[in-house]
Design a protein around this motif. Sequence first.
Motif, PDB file in Angstrom:
ATOM      1  N   GLY A  30       0.814  -1.215   0.000  1.00 53.06           N
ATOM      2  CA  GLY A  30       0.000   0.000   0.000  1.00 53.06           C
ATOM      3  C   GLY A  30       0.845   1.260   0.000  1.00 53.06           C
ATOM      4  O   GLY A  30       0.551   2.216  -0.723  1.00 53.06           O
ATOM      5  N   ASP A  31       1.929   1.260   0.789  1.00 42.28           N
ATOM      6  CA  ASP A  31       2.828   2.420   0.842  1.00 42.28           C
ATOM      7  C   ASP A  31       3.530   2.638  -0.495  1.00 42.28           C
ATOM      8  O   ASP A  31       3.671   3.780  -0.968  1.00 42.28           O
ATOM      9  N   LEU A  32       3.981   1.558  -1.113  1.00 39.92           N
ATOM     10  CA  LEU A  32       4.708   1.669  -2.380  1.00 39.92           C
ATOM     11  C   LEU A  32       3.816   2.170  -3.509  1.00 39.92           C
ATOM     12  O   LEU A  32       4.274   2.879  -4.414  1.00 39.92           O
ATOM     13  N   LEU A  33       2.547   1.813  -3.464  1.00 37.95           N
ATOM     14  CA  LEU A  33       1.628   2.246  -4.520  1.00 37.95           C
ATOM     15  C   LEU A  33       1.434   3.758  -4.512  1.00 37.95           C
ATOM     16  O   LEU A  33       1.001   4.334  -5.509  1.00 37.95           O
ATOM     17  N   ALA A  34       1.775   4.383  -3.391  1.00 39.64           N
ATOM     18  CA  ALA A  34       1.653   5.841  -3.300  1.00 39.64           C
ATOM     19  C   ALA A  34       2.799   6.547  -4.020  1.00 39.64           C
ATOM     20  O   ALA A  34       2.700   7.735  -4.331  1.00 39.64           O
ATOM     21  N   VAL A  35       3.888   5.823  -4.293  1.00 41.74           N
ATOM     22  CA  VAL A  35       5.059   6.455  -4.904  1.00 41.74           C
ATOM     23  C   VAL A  35       5.500   5.780  -6.200  1.00 41.74           C
ATOM     24  O   VAL A  35       6.378   6.291  -6.891  1.00 41.74           O
ATOM     25  N   LYS A  36       4.883   4.648  -6.542  1.00 41.72           N
ATOM     26  CA  LYS A  36       5.303   3.912  -7.725  1.00 41.72           C
ATOM     27  C   LYS A  36       4.101   3.228  -8.352  1.00 41.72           C
ATOM     28  O   LYS A  36       3.228   2.718  -7.638  1.00 41.72           O
ATOM     29  N   SER A  37       4.019   3.229  -9.666  1.00 48.06           N
ATOM     30  CA  SER A  37       2.894   2.578 -10.329  1.00 48.06           C
ATOM     31  C   SER A  37       2.972   1.071 -10.124  1.00 48.06           C
ATOM     32  O   SER A  37       4.070   0.513  -9.949  1.00 48.06           O
ATOM     33  N   PHE A  38       1.827   0.414 -10.180  1.00 44.81           N
ATOM     34  CA  PHE A  38       1.816  -1.027  -9.978  1.00 44.81           C
ATOM     35  C   PHE A  38       2.606  -1.729 -11.077  1.00 44.81           C
ATOM     36  O   PHE A  38       3.317  -2.710 -10.818  1.00 44.81           O
ATOM     37  N   ASP A  39       2.511  -1.242 -12.306  1.00 45.64           N
ATOM     38  CA  ASP A  39       3.234  -1.875 -13.417  1.00 45.64           C
ATOM     39  C   ASP A  39       4.742  -1.797 -13.208  1.00 45.64           C
ATOM     40  O   ASP A  39       5.470  -2.722 -13.578  1.00 45.64           O
ATOM     41  N   ALA A  40       5.208  -0.701 -12.615  1.00 50.38           N
ATOM     42  CA  ALA A  40       6.646  -0.529 -12.400  1.00 50.38           C
ATOM     43  C   ALA A  40       7.137  -1.245 -11.142  1.00 50.38           C
ATOM     44  O   ALA A  40       8.332  -1.486 -10.980  1.00 50.38           O
ATOM     45  N   LEU A  41       6.230  -1.595 -10.287  1.00 51.40           N
ATOM     46  CA  LEU A  41       6.576  -2.228  -9.013  1.00 51.40           C
ATOM     47  C   LEU A  41       6.997  -3.673  -9.233  1.00 51.40           C
ATOM     48  O   LEU A  41       6.435  -4.382 -10.078  1.00 51.40           O
ATOM     49  N   THR A  42       7.978  -4.141  -8.468  1.00 54.39           N
ATOM     50  CA  THR A  42       8.418  -5.530  -8.557  1.00 54.39           C
ATOM     51  C   THR A  42       8.266  -6.214  -7.202  1.00 54.39           C
ATOM     52  O   THR A  42       8.178  -5.548  -6.165  1.00 54.39           O
ATOM     53  N   THR A  43       8.258  -7.534  -7.240  1.00 55.28           N
ATOM     54  CA  THR A  43       8.183  -8.282  -5.975  1.00 55.28           C
ATOM     55  C   THR A  43       9.423  -8.003  -5.136  1.00 55.28           C
ATOM     56  O   THR A  43       9.363  -8.015  -3.901  1.00 55.28           O
ATOM     57  N   ASN A  44      10.539  -7.750  -5.785  1.00 56.16           N
ATOM     58  CA  ASN A  44      11.766  -7.439  -5.053  1.00 56.16           C
ATOM     59  C   ASN A  44      11.636  -6.117  -4.302  1.00 56.16           C
ATOM     60  O   ASN A  44      12.121  -5.973  -3.180  1.00 56.16           O
ATOM     61  N   ASP A  45      10.946  -5.116  -4.926  1.00 57.71           N
ATOM     62  CA  ASP A  45      10.689  -3.847  -4.248  1.00 57.71           C
ATOM     63  C   ASP A  45       9.914  -4.083  -2.948  1.00 57.71           C
ATOM     64  O   ASP A  45      10.238  -3.516  -1.902  1.00 57.71           O
ATOM     65  N   ILE A  46       8.895  -4.916  -3.049  1.00 59.81           N
ATOM     66  CA  ILE A  46       8.050  -5.193  -1.890  1.00 59.81           C
ATOM     67  C   ILE A  46       8.833  -5.931  -0.818  1.00 59.81           C
ATOM     68  O   ILE A  46       8.780  -5.589   0.368  1.00 59.81           O
ATOM     69  N   ALA A  47       9.584  -6.948  -1.227  1.00 60.67           N
ATOM     70  CA  ALA A  47      10.366  -7.748  -0.274  1.00 60.67           C
ATOM     71  C   ALA A  47      11.386  -6.884   0.463  1.00 60.67           C
ATOM     72  O   ALA A  47      11.521  -6.975   1.690  1.00 60.67           O
ATOM     73  N   GLU A  48      12.110  -6.053  -0.286  1.00 64.12           N
ATOM     74  CA  GLU A  48      13.133  -5.216   0.347  1.00 64.12           C
ATOM     75  C   GLU A  48      12.522  -4.261   1.365  1.00 64.12           C
ATOM     76  O   GLU A  48      13.037  -4.102   2.473  1.00 64.12           O
ATOM     77  N   ARG A  49      11.416  -3.617   0.984  1.00 61.35           N
ATOM     78  CA  ARG A  49      10.781  -2.663   1.900  1.00 61.35           C
ATOM     79  C   ARG A  49      10.234  -3.388   3.137  1.00 61.35           C
ATOM     80  O   ARG A  49      10.206  -2.806   4.225  1.00 61.35           O
ATOM     81  N   ALA A  50       9.808  -4.626   2.975  1.00 54.46           N
ATOM     82  CA  ALA A  50       9.259  -5.396   4.095  1.00 54.46           C
ATOM     83  C   ALA A  50      10.350  -6.052   4.933  1.00 54.46           C
ATOM     84  O   ALA A  50      10.045  -6.682   5.961  1.00 54.46           O
ATOM     85  N   GLY A  51      11.613  -5.927   4.502  1.00 53.26           N
ATOM     86  CA  GLY A  51      12.714  -6.528   5.248  1.00 53.26           C
ATOM     87  C   GLY A  51      12.805  -8.023   5.075  1.00 53.26           C
ATOM     88  O   GLY A  51      13.282  -8.739   5.977  1.00 53.26           O
TER      89      GLY A  51
END
Length: 206
Positions: A30-51
């Motif tokens: 949810g936080d990442l969607l505020a700064v990055k489009s879903f198409d540009a978002l990767t699972t690695n982006d989510i994993a890194e931010r979640a630690g």
Amino acid sequence: MPDPVKAGRRRSGAPSKGDLREQKILEVLGDLLAVKSFDALTTNDIAERAGLSRASMYFYFSSKQEALVALFAKTVEALREKSRAAADDPAAPRDAIATALRRTRDHWREHGLIMRVTIDQASTIPEIGALWTETAEIFIEAITAILVRAGVASHDGPDGAPALARAVCWMIERTFYHASAISPEALDQAAETCRVVWLRAAGIEP
């Protein structure tokens, strides 16, 4: 493919460590969607931010699409509860309409970004389309019930309560979708406009 029912299922008792990690992943998404489009978002982006490592991320969600379905299921469950409450509201139709729209406006005010991003993905992620259609049907049933209580005939014609309710529901969805991207004030105005349209559909003077 992700199971929408499983994605939105509530668990009883204290959350496990796994539950907390899953919740963290959804919060991060949810936080990442505020700064990055879903198409540009990767699972690695989510994993890194979640630690988490990428491998750990896949233990919970096999793809960013599956995570988005889970986030949407969690988000729309509250909207479903509000719709069911509207159907059971014993207040006069005018008051029931005002309450339903106020609750819907508040939901879009809090979750507008997630709602918009996810609805935009409905054409490519069938589970999201199914969840949103099911949620809309609950709201349509509530609108129908209020229209019938206001005296609108419950027949299958184009001017019957079910058909009017369907049109009103999707009018509200599109109106709030666009207004939520503008400002809280735009949402307030949208809610008032939808209230007037719904009242007129019910044969009640605004």
